[in-house]
Design a protein around this motif. Structure first.
Motif, PDB file in Angstrom:
ATOM      1  N   THR A  54     -18.474  22.071 -31.516  1.00  0.00           N
ATOM      2  CA  THR A  54     -18.244  22.372 -32.934  1.00  0.00           C
ATOM      3  C   THR A  54     -17.864  23.839 -33.141  1.00  0.00           C
ATOM      4  O   THR A  54     -16.914  24.155 -33.849  1.00  0.00           O
ATOM      5  CB  THR A  54     -19.502  22.056 -33.769  1.00  0.00           C
ATOM      6  OG1 THR A  54     -20.043  20.813 -33.327  1.00  0.00           O
ATOM      7  CG2 THR A  54     -19.186  21.989 -35.240  1.00  0.00           C
ATOM      8  N   ASP A 153     -12.343  15.619 -33.837  1.00  0.00           N
ATOM      9  CA  ASP A 153     -13.600  15.910 -33.149  1.00  0.00           C
ATOM     10  C   ASP A 153     -14.223  14.613 -32.659  1.00  0.00           C
ATOM     11  O   ASP A 153     -14.140  13.593 -33.329  1.00  0.00           O
ATOM     12  CB  ASP A 153     -14.569  16.635 -34.092  1.00  0.00           C
ATOM     13  CG  ASP A 153     -15.797  17.137 -33.342  1.00  0.00           C
ATOM     14  OD1 ASP A 153     -15.667  17.438 -32.129  1.00  0.00           O
ATOM     15  OD2 ASP A 153     -16.870  17.224 -33.954  1.00  0.00           O
ATOM     16  N   GLU A 154     -14.872  14.680 -31.507  1.00  0.00           N
ATOM     17  CA  GLU A 154     -15.485  13.485 -30.906  1.00  0.00           C
ATOM     18  C   GLU A 154     -14.461  12.353 -30.926  1.00  0.00           C
ATOM     19  O   GLU A 154     -14.735  11.240 -31.379  1.00  0.00           O
ATOM     20  CB  GLU A 154     -16.758  13.074 -31.660  1.00  0.00           C
ATOM     21  CG  GLU A 154     -17.742  14.218 -31.948  1.00  0.00           C
ATOM     22  CD  GLU A 154     -18.565  14.645 -30.737  1.00  0.00           C
ATOM     23  OE1 GLU A 154     -18.436  14.009 -29.666  1.00  0.00           O
ATOM     24  OE2 GLU A 154     -19.315  15.641 -30.848  1.00  0.00           O
TER      25      GLU A 154
END
Ligand code: ADP
Ligand code: MG
Length: 637
Positions: A54, A153-154
């Motif tokens: 992050t 993200d992810e």
């Protein structure tokens, strides 16, 4: 000079980082941040869960955003509402000294008009789940036609959850000239496909081995009969008084049923699955973050991406249908460099799957036996003793002491200690005395002939108790190595190493006993004398720490104690609130403790110093957040 300065981050970010308590960049941060700051480029970054991805995109993103321009400049897509809120919070923390940056979270289950209104007020960064984002685009509530940055993200989890179509559609609504940053723990084909389709000459960063599980997680399995699954879960929890865990089940129904049973049995547990309303899920997650829940029983989908620090154990109550999912489960622990344990409760017919998982995670499982009742009693007893030792005295109590002294004055110190400890302990021993052994023998993977019931026998092996544990930075592997070296024994001479916080157990064959006792009892570890004792009278055990004989007698006397709730400190707590709240936790029974404000009764369980500082955990930034005005608090409160 702080290492973050060398990455090219500006003053206001450095200040925020100082507040966060990050001392050094993680590897993925060290690699990604300078590259992203330096030029506008696409990037694919692969790093395991819990490695700080992050901030790896968040810091450069905040620095690159033009705070004077109110238009939406960046879109971050993330798989779940949970993560979406987490990232939003993080970004707000990062940008707290940067005037004028607005970050807005967009996710399902909340008012779309309210979210649209927030965006209208000017949101340079939107953090969104793909489903809701698509919805907003369709309704013309958001404009991402001019963004400069898009972060996926992810990515593997998003694709796992079936968001491929949404992602493709959302990306096609963004300009070609933007930079796309893709962050993922693994690189399945679908992720590669997205990268190929939507990115141009991305810089690639890989931290650790591709597709491998986190090395801070050790993997264990416990072989049981199918009918003993639940009993095994309970014993594992009892054997780990400080457990803070996510327990995975295969279906929503099982998830709900197991959580209910645990609550019924007095554990602080709750269910998390898709049939709960959003408000219920929020409530559960809040309690879990606040450590009022020790065992969060969850489905795979509901638990995706949960980032809660310091989860000690992931328990695979049932293995997932798709063994690849195992990686996602175990990634909930061992985060940010902490050690974690992933446990599988497995039946004989599923043993094959263990080998398949080993191939995927490129790590070996250790086969372990469900702790016997006696072992659990030992663990609980020591845990209680430690708790008593560590308890801080509130001097309010002085007012009551004369009366208390009056009652207790005829007892010697020894008697007093015995009785105090027995208050909680009798119940445990009474419960476990009646309970049979449930570890199963004869799995094809069993290396040792461990087929005897383990309650009072250990197949001729000697079990030891030693006063070093995870508090001294050991896990089972490192303790095994340490013992092997210190005792000059072979790799297989030391087995069944079980590390607890302040102490551990291990086995050797009887011929090594003299050596173990002589050598270890004369060794110092960082100035502290190591104390080793033979743990039980099984297989040649002669001595017995904690005066077990006496304990058993008293247990017998009180044999009418039912295992939970009745009697003892515990039952008095009126807070049965959990039942009516969403799958809430409630306590009583052995477990009692840490929900609700009432810490008064010291169950075996309540002891964990987790919330109270002074635990073995290295001070981490979450513990630095004493100041409630800081936005970060909202993640935990
Ligand atoms: P990932 O996305 O890779 O799974 P996160 O970004 O969620 O990992 O970070 C995991 C945890 O590590 C979070 O609690 C985060 O605050 C913490 N963390 C991140 N970077 C650092 C750092 N440089 N130093 C200390 N803790 C960090
Ligand atoms: Mg992440």
């Amino acid at each position: 000079m702080n290492k973050f300065e060398q990455l090219g981050l500006n003053e206001s970010l450095l200040k925020a980082i100082l507040d966060l308590g990050f001392e050094n960049p993680s590897e993925v941060q060290e690699k990604a941040i300078p590259l992203l700051l330096e030029k506008d480029t696409d990037m694919v970054a692969l790093a395991q869960t819990g490695t700080g991805k992050t901030a790896a995109f968040g810091f450069p993103l905040i620095q690159k955003i033009d705070a004077d321009n109110r238009n939406t400049q960046a879109l971050v897509l993330s798989p779940t509402r949970e993560l979406c809120l987490q990232i939003t919070n993080e970004l707000k923390n990062y940008s707290k000294y940067e005037k004028g940056i607005n970050v807005v979270a967009v996710y399902g289950g909340a008012s779309i008009t309210e979210q649209a209104r927030e965006i209208k007020r000017g949101a340079q960064i939107i953090v969104a789940t793909p489903g809701r984002m698509q919805d907003m685009i369709n309704r013309g509530l958001v404009n991402i036609k001019n963004i400069d940055y898009c972060v996926l993200d992810e990515a593997d989890e998003m694709l796992n959850m079936g968001f491929y179509e949404d992602i493709v559609s959302i990306l096609s609504d963004t300009p070609d000239e933007k930079s796309t940053w893709l962050f993922s723990a693994t690189m399945p084909q679908e992720v590669a496909r997205i990268a190929k389709q939507f990115m141009s000459e991305p810089v690639e960063i890989t931290v650790g081995a591709k597709n491998s599980g986190s090395s801070t997680v050790s993997h264990e399995f416990y072989l049981v009969n199918a009918r003993d699954r639940y009993e095994a879960l309970k014993r594992l929890a009892d054997a780990n008084p400080d457990i803070f865990s996510v327990v995975f089940c295969r279906t929503k129904r099982d998830t709900q049923a197991i959580a209910e049973k645990l609550i019924e049995d007095g554990y602080s547990a709750a269910a998390l699955h898709g049939d709960l309303s959003q408000a219920q899920r929020d409530g559960v997650m809040k309690s879990f973050r606040g450590r009022q829940i020790q065992m969060l029983v969850a489905t795979d989908v509901a638990a995706r991406g949960i980032d809660v620090d310091n989860v000690t154990h992931v328990v695979n109550y049932q293995l997932p249908d798709e063994i690849e999912t195992y990686n996602h489960r175990s990634g909930r622990t061992g985060r940010a460099g902490k050690l974690g344990t992933s446990i599988v409760i497995v039946t004989k017919s599923e043993l094959r799957k263990i080998s398949s998982i080993e191939r995927i995670i490129k790590q070996k499982f250790e086969e372990k036996s469900i702790p016997s009742g006696i072992e659990i009693c030992e663990i609980q007893l020591l845990h209680l003793a430690n708790k008593i030792k560590d308890t801080e005295v509130d001097h309010e109590i002085d007012n009551y002491l004369p009366a208390i002294n009056n009652v207790l004055e005829d007892l010697s110190k020894e008697e007093l200690i015995k009785k105090m400890v027995s208050v909680e302990f009798n119940r445990f021993i009474a419960y476990y005395k009646k309970n049979r052994d449930i570890s199963v023998s004869g799995g094809e993977r069993r290396e040792r002939g461990d087929s005897e019931p383990r309650e009072f026998s250990n197949n001729g092996a000697v079990r030891y108790f030693v006063n070093i544990g995870s508090r001294d930075n050991f896990d089972w592997m490192s303790l095994k190595d340490y013992l092997k070296e210190t005792l000059d024994l072979g790799r297989d001479d030391i087995f069944k190493v079980d590390v607890k916080e302040g102490f551990s157990f291990f086995n050797t064959d009887p011929q090594h006993t003299d050596k173990v006792m002589d050598v270890l009892n004369n060794v110092q570890l960082e100035g502290r004398r190591i104390n080793v004792e033979i743990s039980k009278n099984d297989g040649g055990g002669r001595r017995d720490h904690n005066n077990r004989g006496g304990r058993r007698d008293s247990g017998r006397r009180d044999g009418n104690f039912a295992p939970r709730r009745e009697g003892g400190f515990r039952s008095d707590r009126g807070s049965r609130d959990g039942g009516s709240r969403e799958g809430g936790s409630r306590d009583g029974g052995f477990r009692g403790d840490r929900n609700s404000s009432s810490r008064r009764e010291g169950g075996f369980r309540s002891s964990a110093p987790r919330n109270e500082g002074g635990s073995d955990r290295a001070p981490r930034r979450s513990e630095n957040f004493g100041d409630s005005s800081r936005p970060r608090r909202s993640r935990r409160d």
